[in-house]
Enzyme design. Structure first.
Site: not given
Ligand code: BGC
Length: 456
Positions: A171, A359
């Site tokens: 990101e 994610e």
């Molecule tokens: C990131 C993580 C973060 C997650 C939740 C993403 O922006 O890669 O490190 O914990 O989202 O905020």
């Protein structure tokens, strides 16, 4: 409407996993020769920027407990594990001497994954820049392209015989935007003079990292990950539509388009035009790299309206509370269609390769019970979002896998330990782990159990 989620419908090659990162879980921040990262320094010197004034000095103590956490993954039936390497654990000064104890540690983690039949997906950079490099300008210094290239080579040399799935950056929009423009993440810098060079150097590093890995291991699967939010205007007025377009450009396009060879989307975001002053001849082509996959990281959508008072953008977000829609501990609207929309939006680019959702997940306060964590909100969030994968796949979009953020409750950057994203509860005092209901369901689902859900 009821919907059946049958994992086999996504194809035999569809992969399931969980994601985590070094800084948020490892702890051991000065153990065995590790150097300081910008986050070690930020949480120490700018404590007031962390909601609960916490740090990740211990975090989930993954450094010492990785076997337990990986074993639990195996027991739960989760076959793919995405984690990151800490640059300052491997190169304490960012360049120069290698910390062999850091290398040994990641060798143990990787070997343990493989021994348990779990495939490691390794992110090279998840925000914990060596502090020694920040002292020389960090992401604003073009020399970072060389520093990073060296780091990538060291990592590949150490782990490339066993790691076959790599992600270059996590990101970039978040670490550059929050860290070098808003100052709310490490290293806490602000303004366009930091933001623009940091963007450009992150793009160059992303492409260069891809090139190095491809050259060293043409067989490896190489990707990089992008944060993205589905953007919609508050009203259909021209002003709100224009505001939404600018936010979409800022959040979803700045890093993706140069990688695809399209250059920066300056026409839709004028303040970005000054980035030219940081570019050198040949950079346009240096910025592009044909990754094997793009990692989409999506949690929500944003509703945008025009605002005279916001510098550069003249746009602001309308909060979910204001709109009276459900939201998580992060204040992010629960809007499952966003995941489908982002897959669709990314797929609309020519030449987009495979897509993995690297994610997706939700922070909710968990029921307070020592053994039985019935986190139905999180389970439902996952089911509703996974349903969107079926929708995207049925329409022919190239989605190949899905990773839940995250495995153990961990250090959530400026939010400290308040938001709980884990499928596993982590007791901060005792470090005891308890698999939550969401984790139990996820494991059973990916092992072939068919689930029926009610769609909102
Ligand atoms: C990131 C993580 C973060 C997650 C939740 C993403 O922006 O890669 O490190 O914990 O989202 O905020």
């Amino acid at each position: 409407m009821n919907r059946i989620l049958d994992p086999s419908l996504l194809g035999d090659d569809f992969i399931w996993g969980v994601s985590s990162s070094a800084y948020q879980t490892e702890g051991a921040h000065l153990t065995d020769g590790k150097g300081l990262s910008i986050w070690d320094v930020f949480t120490e010197t700018q404590q007031r920027k962390i909601k609960d004034r916490s740090s990740a000095v211990i975090a989930c103590d993954f450094y010492n407990r990785y076997e337990e956490d990986i074993r639990l993954l195996k027991q739960t039936g989760i076959p793919h594990f995405r984690f990151s390497l800490s640059w300052p654990r491997i190169l304490p000064q960012g360049t120069g001497d290698i910390n062999t104890k850091g290398i040994d540690y990641y060798n143990r983690v990787i070997d343990y994954c493989l021994a348990q039949g779990i495939t490691p997906w390794v992110t090279l950079y998840h925000w914990d820049l060596p502090y020694a490099l920040e002292q020389q300008g960090g992401w604003t210094n073009r020399a970072i392209v060389e520093w990073f290239a060296h780091y990538v080579q060291v990592c590949w040399k150490a782990f490339g015989d066993r790691v076959k799935h790599w992600m270059v950056l996590n990101e970039p929009m978040v670490f550059v935007g929050a860290g070098y423009f808003l100052g709310v993440h490490a290293p806490g810098r602000m303004g366009m003079k930091n933001f623009l060079p940091a963007i450009h150097h992150a793009v160059l590093c992303m492409a260069e990292g891809g090139r190095i890995l491809r050259r060293l291991d043409p067989e490896a699967t190489i990707g990089t990950t992008f944060s993205c939010s589905y953007i919609e205007p508050y009203r259909s007025s021209e002003r709100d539509v224009r505001a939404a377009q600018k936010v979409d450009t800022l959040l979803n396009r700045i890093f993706l388009e140069p990688i695809l060879g399209l250059g920066y989307p300056t026409a839709d975001l004028k303040p970005l035009q000054d980035i030219k002053s940081y570019m050198k001849p040949g950079d346009e082509s240096r910025m592009a790299f044909p990754f094997d996959f793009i990692g989409i990281q999506n949690y929500t959508r944003e509703i945008v309206r025009h605002s005279w008072w916001t510098p550069y953008l003249q746009a602001k977000l309308v909060s979910p509370a204001h709109r009276k829609v459900p939201y998580t501990q992060m204040n992010w609207e629960v809007f499952p269609d966003a995941l489908y929309e982002m897959i669709k939006q990314f797929s609309s680019y020519k030449g987009i390769p495979d897509i993995y959702i690297t994610e997706n997940g939700a922070a909710f306060e968990d029921p307070d019970h020592p053994e039985l964590i019935l986190d139905y909100h999180r389970k439902e969030y996952l089911q509703q979002h996974i349903a969107q994968l079926f929708r995207a796949k049925a329409e022919g979009f190239p989605v190949k896998g899905y990773f839940v953020w995250t495995w153990t409750d961990n250090f959530e950057w400026a939010e400290g330990y308040i938001p709980k994203f884990g499928l596993v509860k982590t007791d901060r005092k005792t470090q005891k782990r308890v698999l939550k209901e969401s984790g139990r369901w996820y494991g059973e689902f990916i092992q072939g159990e068919i689930t029926e859900i009610t769609e909102p």
